[in-house]
Enzyme design. Structure first.
Site, short mmCIF file in Angstrom:
data_model
loop_
_atom_site.label_atom_id
_atom_site.label_comp_id
_atom_site.label_asym_id
_atom_site.label_seq_id
_atom_site.Cartn_x
_atom_site.Cartn_y
_atom_site.Cartn_z
N SER A 1 0.83 -1.20 0.00
CA SER A 1 0.00 0.00 0.00
C SER A 1 0.86 1.24 0.00
O SER A 1 2.05 1.20 0.29
CB SER A 1 -0.91 0.02 1.24
OG SER A 1 -1.78 -1.08 1.26
N ASP B 1 -4.09 1.97 -2.28
CA ASP B 1 -3.50 3.21 -2.76
C ASP B 1 -4.44 4.37 -2.43
O ASP B 1 -5.46 4.56 -3.11
CB ASP B 1 -3.23 3.12 -4.26
CG ASP B 1 -2.57 1.79 -4.63
OD1 ASP B 1 -1.49 1.51 -4.09
OD2 ASP B 1 -3.16 1.04 -5.43
N SER C 1 -3.10 -4.18 -3.34
CA SER C 1 -2.52 -2.89 -2.97
C SER C 1 -3.60 -1.93 -2.52
O SER C 1 -4.69 -1.88 -3.08
CB SER C 1 -1.77 -2.30 -4.18
OG SER C 1 -1.11 -1.12 -3.81
#
Length: 385
Positions: A258, A298, A296
């Site tokens: 992240s 983001d 991930s």
């Protein structure tokens, strides 16, 4: 005579090693000629170049397994709950556990410090933010607080299940927040992070627009903990050093992770245009070679510090005129955000080996090295015509 020869030999060895040591020291991107974009950084090349913004860290590095911490960003030094700032949140890939999102999206404002930490300590961080906010003079009657807490998972380097962060540590980071230069690398919330297979961390950068473009400042701070195929100002660092996602054409989770990106500006923007500004951070993230994988998280948080757009008690209780930069003048701010985000990420990697309070990150048994600055310098030299 024998002692004399030994001393001469040691001196020669020291002289021989000194250039190599200088090559491997922690540096910021601009120190080695990595200068993304066309705009000029502010005085400190940091988020704190936006007047009033403060940053504080609490770093927890104990034994061989505890590598974590807290980073706090304060939009201004006044009572944040009573003088809220317009804000927005943008999500690239939503594999994350950020707290406080819904109220920012609904009301377009932030009323507490923005705190970054690790995934499993979000509740403790929120408790610290709430306790600090309730204790501020003027908040004696407050009965609802929207604590804003972002996170990345530092479990590769940190005993994350031990949940070592406490509310007191969070309050210490908030109370220790200062303007001026910002410490980067393995510090605060970046203590245990990994990016592109190397040590990640906290990084920051800024851009100051010239008077002809409005004269406003944009500052970005990141907590890098993600993966992909590292590029640095177009230089294919990951490929050149043989460390990158899908190198063996096998789908794996090496690019998962992240990144938290926090954007501050002194431009008078509405929450609508702050959302547009936040989306441009993804452009800077993409320039670094991020793969934005399924695993991930983001996230971008953006806010304006301009006093003319603060949500004061007076403005919340009556109809009032609020300054708002027109759409036609915002594009230079978009470019500033892209450039500052890109450079902040590079700084988080290049500064990962920096020493803080007598401690620095060491690879140890984790197998996660610091990005070799000497190799990056070599690649930069080789690129020159």
């Amino acid at each position: 005579m024998k002692t004399h020869k030994i001393l001469i030999a040691l001196l020669s060895l020291t002289i021989t090693l000194s250039p190599l040591q200088a090559e491997d020291e922690a540096v910021r991107a601009r120190d080695i000629g990595i200068t993304p974009g066309v705009l000029t950084p502010g005085k400190n090349n940091a988020i704190t170049d936006v007047a009033g913004v403060k940053v504080g860290h609490y770093t927890l590095m104990e034994g061989d397994t505890i590598r974590t911490g807290v980073t706090a960003i304060l939009p201004h030094g006044d009572n944040l709950y009573q003088n809220k700032v317009p804000a927005a949140v943008v999500i690239g890939n939503g594999y994350g556990k950020m707290m406080g999102i819904s109220q920012i999206m609904e009301l377009g404002e932030i009323e507490t410090p923005v705190v970054l930490t690790n995934t499993l300590n979000v509740p403790e961080a929120a408790a610290g933010v709430i306790e600090w906010t309730l204790a501020q003079p003027g908040n004696e009657e407050v009965r609802s607080v929207n604590a804003v807490v972002g996170e990345t998972n530092d479990g590769h380097l940190n005993d994350i299940r031990g949940r070592h962060i406490t509310p007191e540590m969070v309050k210490t980071a908030i109370e220790g927040a200062r303007g001026g230069p910002v410490s980067e690398g393995a510090i605060g919330a970046g203590t245990g992070t990994v990016a592109f297979g190397w040590k990640g961390g906290i990084g920051t950068s800024s851009r100051k627009l010239p008077a002809s473009l409005g004269g406003h400042t944009v500052g970005v701070l990141v907590q890098s903990n993600y993966g992909g195929i590292l590029q640095m100002d177009g230089l294919p660092v990951g490929e050149a050093l043989g460390q990158y996602y899908l190198r063996d054409h096998v789908a794996d989770d090496k690019a998962d992770g992240s990144i938290m990106m926090v954007i501050a500006t002194d431009a008078p923007l509405s929450d609508r245009n702050l959302e547009r500004l936040a989306r441009r951070a993804m452009g800077g993230l993409a320039r670094t070679g991020a793969s934005l994988t399924n695993g991930s998280g983001d996230y971008v948080i953006s806010f304006s510090t301009a006093e003319s757009v603060r949500r004061t008690a007076e403005r919340r209780s009556a109809t009032s005129l609020v300054e708002d930069l027109p759409n036609g003048e915002i594009s230079p701010l978009f470019e500033a955000t892209i450039e500052a985000t890109e450079e902040a990420i590079y700084n988080s990697l290049l500064m990962a080996g920096a020493e803080h309070d007598g401690k620095r990150y060491e690879e140890g048994d984790s197998g996660v090295p610091v990005l070799p600055v000497a190799e990056v310098k070599r690649l930069l030299r080789d690129r020159q015509p």
